[in-house]
Scaffold this motif. Structure first.
Motif, PDB file in Angstrom:
ATOM      1  N   MET A 295      21.047  44.992  50.226  1.00  0.00           N
ATOM      2  CA  MET A 295      19.668  44.636  50.576  1.00  0.00           C
ATOM      3  C   MET A 295      19.282  43.346  49.853  1.00  0.00           C
ATOM      4  SD  MET A 295      16.111  46.779  50.223  1.00  0.00           S
ATOM      5  CE  MET A 295      16.187  47.063  48.458  1.00  0.00           C
ATOM      6  N   GLY A 296      19.679  43.245  48.573  1.00  0.00           N
ATOM      7  CA  GLY A 296      19.382  42.034  47.798  1.00  0.00           C
ATOM      8  C   GLY A 296      20.005  40.806  48.455  1.00  0.00           C
ATOM      9  N   ARG A 297      21.238  40.955  48.936  1.00  0.00           N
ATOM     10  CA  ARG A 297      21.931  39.822  49.578  1.00  0.00           C
ATOM     11  C   ARG A 297      21.215  39.393  50.852  1.00  0.00           C
ATOM     12  NH1 ARG A 297      27.625  41.987  49.958  1.00  0.00           N
ATOM     13  NH2 ARG A 297      28.106  42.299  47.799  1.00  0.00           N
ATOM     14  N   LEU A 298      20.768  40.376  51.622  1.00  0.00           N
ATOM     15  CA  LEU A 298      20.043  40.050  52.862  1.00  0.00           C
ATOM     16  C   LEU A 298      18.740  39.307  52.515  1.00  0.00           C
ATOM     17  CD1 LEU A 298      19.533  40.342  55.952  1.00  0.00           C
ATOM     18  CD2 LEU A 298      18.360  42.490  55.430  1.00  0.00           C
ATOM     19  N   LEU A 299      18.030  39.797  51.500  1.00  0.00           N
ATOM     20  CA  LEU A 299      16.761  39.151  51.137  1.00  0.00           C
ATOM     21  C   LEU A 299      17.025  37.749  50.573  1.00  0.00           C
ATOM     22  CD1 LEU A 299      14.791  42.198  49.632  1.00  0.00           C
ATOM     23  CD2 LEU A 299      14.904  41.396  52.005  1.00  0.00           C
ATOM     24  N   ASP A 300      18.138  37.562  49.864  1.00  0.00           N
ATOM     25  CA  ASP A 300      18.503  36.209  49.372  1.00  0.00           C
ATOM     26  C   ASP A 300      18.677  35.265  50.567  1.00  0.00           C
ATOM     27  OD1 ASP A 300      18.562  37.134  46.795  1.00  0.00           O
ATOM     28  OD2 ASP A 300      20.763  37.227  46.632  1.00  0.00           O
ATOM     29  N   ARG A 301      19.387  35.757  51.578  1.00  0.00           N
ATOM     30  CA  ARG A 301      19.630  34.907  52.767  1.00  0.00           C
ATOM     31  C   ARG A 301      18.304  34.554  53.449  1.00  0.00           C
ATOM     32  NH1 ARG A 301      23.597  36.220  57.993  1.00  0.00           N
ATOM     33  NH2 ARG A 301      22.794  34.528  59.280  1.00  0.00           N
ATOM     34  N   ILE A 302      17.425  35.525  53.521  1.00  0.00           N
ATOM     35  CA  ILE A 302      16.125  35.294  54.154  1.00  0.00           C
ATOM     36  C   ILE A 302      15.321  34.275  53.337  1.00  0.00           C
ATOM     37  CG2 ILE A 302      13.871  36.424  54.524  1.00  0.00           C
ATOM     38  CD1 ILE A 302      15.497  38.874  55.561  1.00  0.00           C
ATOM     39  N   ASP A 303      15.306  34.458  52.006  1.00  0.00           N
ATOM     40  CA  ASP A 303      14.532  33.541  51.148  1.00  0.00           C
ATOM     41  C   ASP A 303      15.058  32.112  51.262  1.00  0.00           C
ATOM     42  OD1 ASP A 303      12.930  35.592  50.273  1.00  0.00           O
ATOM     43  OD2 ASP A 303      14.108  35.976  48.453  1.00  0.00           O
ATOM     44  N   GLU A 304      16.378  32.008  51.273  1.00  0.00           N
ATOM     45  CA  GLU A 304      16.995  30.681  51.374  1.00  0.00           C
ATOM     46  C   GLU A 304      16.586  30.006  52.693  1.00  0.00           C
ATOM     47  OE1 GLU A 304      21.543  29.398  51.471  1.00  0.00           O
ATOM     48  OE2 GLU A 304      21.114  31.019  50.054  1.00  0.00           O
ATOM     49  N   TRP A 305      16.626  30.809  53.761  1.00  0.00           N
ATOM     50  CA  TRP A 305      16.232  30.255  55.060  1.00  0.00           C
ATOM     51  C   TRP A 305      14.748  29.867  55.049  1.00  0.00           C
ATOM     52  CZ3 TRP A 305      12.490  31.857  58.486  1.00  0.00           C
ATOM     53  CH2 TRP A 305      12.441  31.137  59.677  1.00  0.00           C
ATOM     54  N   ALA A 315       4.286  32.206  53.678  1.00  0.00           N
ATOM     55  CA  ALA A 315       4.604  33.644  53.532  1.00  0.00           C
ATOM     56  C   ALA A 315       4.306  34.080  52.094  1.00  0.00           C
ATOM     57  CB  ALA A 315       6.080  33.875  53.858  1.00  0.00           C
ATOM     58  N   ASP A 316       4.188  35.395  51.900  1.00  0.00           N
ATOM     59  CA  ASP A 316       4.035  35.923  50.534  1.00  0.00           C
ATOM     60  C   ASP A 316       5.257  35.501  49.710  1.00  0.00           C
ATOM     61  OD1 ASP A 316       1.832  37.123  51.553  1.00  0.00           O
ATOM     62  OD2 ASP A 316       2.673  39.155  51.618  1.00  0.00           O
ATOM     63  N   PRO A 317       5.101  35.452  48.361  1.00  0.00           N
ATOM     64  CA  PRO A 317       6.237  35.027  47.528  1.00  0.00           C
ATOM     65  C   PRO A 317       7.412  36.013  47.599  1.00  0.00           C
ATOM     66  CG  PRO A 317       4.268  35.431  46.181  1.00  0.00           C
ATOM     67  CD  PRO A 317       3.907  35.764  47.588  1.00  0.00           C
ATOM     68  N   PRO A 318       8.625  35.504  47.366  1.00  0.00           N
ATOM     69  CA  PRO A 318       9.797  36.402  47.358  1.00  0.00           C
ATOM     70  C   PRO A 318       9.642  37.467  46.272  1.00  0.00           C
ATOM     71  CG  PRO A 318      10.478  34.097  47.233  1.00  0.00           C
ATOM     72  CD  PRO A 318       8.994  34.115  47.079  1.00  0.00           C
ATOM     73  N   HIS A 319      10.151  38.640  46.517  1.00  0.00           N
ATOM     74  CA  HIS A 319      10.162  39.683  45.491  1.00  0.00           C
ATOM     75  C   HIS A 319      11.311  40.633  45.781  1.00  0.00           C
ATOM     76  CE1 HIS A 319       8.298  42.772  48.166  1.00  0.00           C
ATOM     77  NE2 HIS A 319       7.905  41.685  48.776  1.00  0.00           N
ATOM     78  N   ARG A 320      11.617  41.467  44.799  1.00  0.00           N
ATOM     79  CA  ARG A 320      12.705  42.432  44.989  1.00  0.00           C
ATOM     80  C   ARG A 320      12.174  43.842  44.796  1.00  0.00           C
ATOM     81  NH1 ARG A 320      14.105  39.031  47.394  1.00  0.00           N
ATOM     82  NH2 ARG A 320      15.895  37.647  47.221  1.00  0.00           N
ATOM     83  N   PHE A 321      12.906  44.817  45.345  1.00  0.00           N
ATOM     84  CA  PHE A 321      12.448  46.210  45.328  1.00  0.00           C
ATOM     85  C   PHE A 321      13.193  46.970  44.228  1.00  0.00           C
ATOM     86  CE2 PHE A 321      11.640  44.364  49.361  1.00  0.00           C
ATOM     87  CZ  PHE A 321      10.407  44.882  49.751  1.00  0.00           C
ATOM     88  N   GLY A 322      12.540  47.987  43.680  1.00  0.00           N
ATOM     89  CA  GLY A 322      13.173  48.790  42.619  1.00  0.00           C
ATOM     90  C   GLY A 322      14.429  49.457  43.138  1.00  0.00           C
ATOM     91  N   PRO A 323      15.335  49.843  42.226  1.00  0.00           N
ATOM     92  CA  PRO A 323      16.589  50.473  42.667  1.00  0.00           C
ATOM     93  C   PRO A 323      16.340  51.847  43.286  1.00  0.00           C
ATOM     94  CG  PRO A 323      16.387  50.570  40.279  1.00  0.00           C
ATOM     95  CD  PRO A 323      15.226  49.762  40.770  1.00  0.00           C
TER      96      PRO A 323
END
Ligand SMILES: Cc1cc2nc3c(=O)[nH]c(=O)nc-3n(C[C@H](O)[C@H](O)[C@H](O)COP(=O)(O)OP(=O)(O)OC[C@H]3O[C@@H](n4cnc5c(N)ncnc54)[C@H](O)[C@@H]3O)c2cc1C
Length: 423
Positions: A295-305, A315-323
């Motif tokens: 999931m982290g990798r997918l969100l990295d790809r999205i943020d980069e794009w 858009a809202d700022p990038p963030h990550r979800f708890g484990p």
């Protein structure tokens, strides 16, 4: 040529009137290719007969784009219910005036000198090309260990499951935690039947990220358009499980954390059944960690794009979800004889049924051998399989591009065949 009694001729036969067969029909009509669509039930048969009552599409309304047709309502970000999905596909068949022959089951497709013979329970068709759009989810996968489940426990697959009231009161073991398993586990547990969820490989994603639907991001960032020829390990990506997502009005997340919050008990992958006891693998924490990582990798790809596309200010700022939270020592075994479990629900995936195919193009796992939908036998085409040509190929939204490209290939094939005949 004299055709055998009851035999009709057309240029192409499309098998199946789901959205994939209909999208192909529309593209063939645009190219003026004479064809019929043969359907064993009615248009949208799978949605009418094989889905549970509460299911809603996990793709937003705007994302069901078909050649010459799209969403016409005022809720593009909503998620269709089953009656709405059925109506959408039926309406598509009407709008494109698809030449569908309903209640016509194909029982054999075989090669003949001038193309193919398609045998049905309502006569035979002869044609130069066949498009297989009979669906990827015809048969629920049930592992062989199901035979060891004690007889007093009822076994159900998502194809037969309609709602919790169908099931006996008491515990339910749901095996598989992808979209179907997670959605059904959630619904059954909320009905008061305690659910134990056996979790193997799964893909966790948030419903909403940075203020937008995850499907919007995956579409915009080109993830859904990943092309099969540019993909490493195609066999592997063609078998990855569906995303843990649910379509709901409150756009809630559906993942292992949301399930444990309502009291669902998580256990590892079902590894075996012996002496009336289910045995679970000890890999649950690893599986969950791997899913969080992906999931982290997918969100990295999205943020980069998003940065590249200049969307960071919007858009809202990038963030990550708890484990994913996993209990310290999940149970490795569970009695199936003590009466606590009354139902086992196998949400262990689906496979296509090509048992009617008499052209030697089916491998030993029952899959049709093809290169991006162009089947190994000339004039045969395939639609609707996972990652057929793109990541989105098995979704409603994926049928358009695939149908356009494969109908172009089919058209060129017919032209070559005509040239050969006249030569
Ligand atoms: C539980 C579930 C949820 C899904 N949710 C979504 C979602 O949210 N969004 C999304 O885009 N996709 C979703 N999908 C994936 C996909 O859109 C559906 O699987 C869709 O039904 C596939 O369309 P299709 O046209 O390829 O196959 P189908 O809709 O299955 O159509 C195939 C047709 O072929 C007919 N047929 C089969 N065998 C024969 C035969 N021998 N002779 C004649 N006719 C035959 C069938 O009756 C059927 O009508 C979901 C799938 C499942 C299983």
């Amino acid at each position: 040529m004299i055709l055998p009694m009851g035999s009709r001729r057309t240029t192409a036969v499309v098998l199946g009137a789901g959205h994939a067969g209909l999208a192909m029909s529309r593209c063939l009509a645009e190219r003026s290719i004479d064809h019929v669509v043969l359907e064993r039930g009615e248009v949208a048969n799978s949605w009418k007969t094989e889905r549970w009552d509460s299911l809603r599409l996990l793709t937003p309304n705007w994302q069901s784009r078909l050649p010459g047709y799209g969403y016409e309502g005022d809720d593009p970000d909503g998620y269709r219910t089953m009656p709405e999905t059925i109506r959408f596909i039926e309406r598509y068949a009407e709008v494109i005036d698809a030449p569908v022959r309903t209640h016509t089951t194909v029982t054999s497709v075989r090669a003949i000198e001038e193309g193919y013979e398609v045998v049905t329970d309502r006569g035979t068709w002869r044609c130069q090309a066949v498009v297989i759009a009979t669906g990827a989810c015809n048969i629920p996968n049930v592992p062989a260990i199901a035979e060891a489940i004690p007889g007093h426990i009822r076994q159900v697959t998502p194809k037969e499951y309609r709602n919790p009231e169908q099931l006996a009161e008491g515990g339910v073991l749901v095996v598989g935690a992808s979209a179907s398993g997670a959605q059904i586990a959630d619904e059954i547990h909320r009905s008061g039947r305690p659910v134990t969820l056996s979790v193997g490989e799964h893909i966790r994603v948030p419903r909403v990220y940075r203020g937008r639907d995850i499907e919007w991001w995956m579409d915009a960032a080109g993830v859904m358009d990943d092309f099969y020829r540019k993909t490493d390990n195609l066999d592997r990506v063609r078998t990855v499980p569906s995303l843990q997502l649910v379509g709901s009005d409150d756009r809630r997340d559906l993942d292992l954390n949301s399930l444990t919050e309502i009291g669902v008990r998580l256990v590892g992958r079902l590894a075996g059944i012996a002496g009336g006891k289910a045995q679970f693998s000890g890999s649950l924490a690893n599986q969950a960690a791997l899913s969080d990582l992906k999931m982290g990798r997918l969100l990295d790809r999205i943020d980069e794009w998003a940065t590249g596309a200049g969307l960071d200010g919007e858009a809202d700022p990038p963030h990550r979800f708890g484990p994913t939270r996993i209990e310290a020592s999940p149970p490795l075994g569970m009695s199936l004889r003590d009466g606590a479990i009354r139902t086992v629900l196998w949400a262990t995936g689906y496979r296509p049924d090509h048992s009617w195919m008499d052209v030697p193009v089916v491998d030993r796992k029952g899959r049709i051998r093809h290169d991006g939908g162009v089947v190994e036998a000339p004039g045969l085409y395939l639609m609707g399989m996972p990652f057929l040509r793109r990541r989105k190929s098995s979704l409603i939204d994926g049928a358009g591009d695939d149908a356009r490209e494969l109908s172009a290939h089919l058209c060129a094939y017919l032209a070559r065949a005509a040239t050969r005949r006249s030569a």
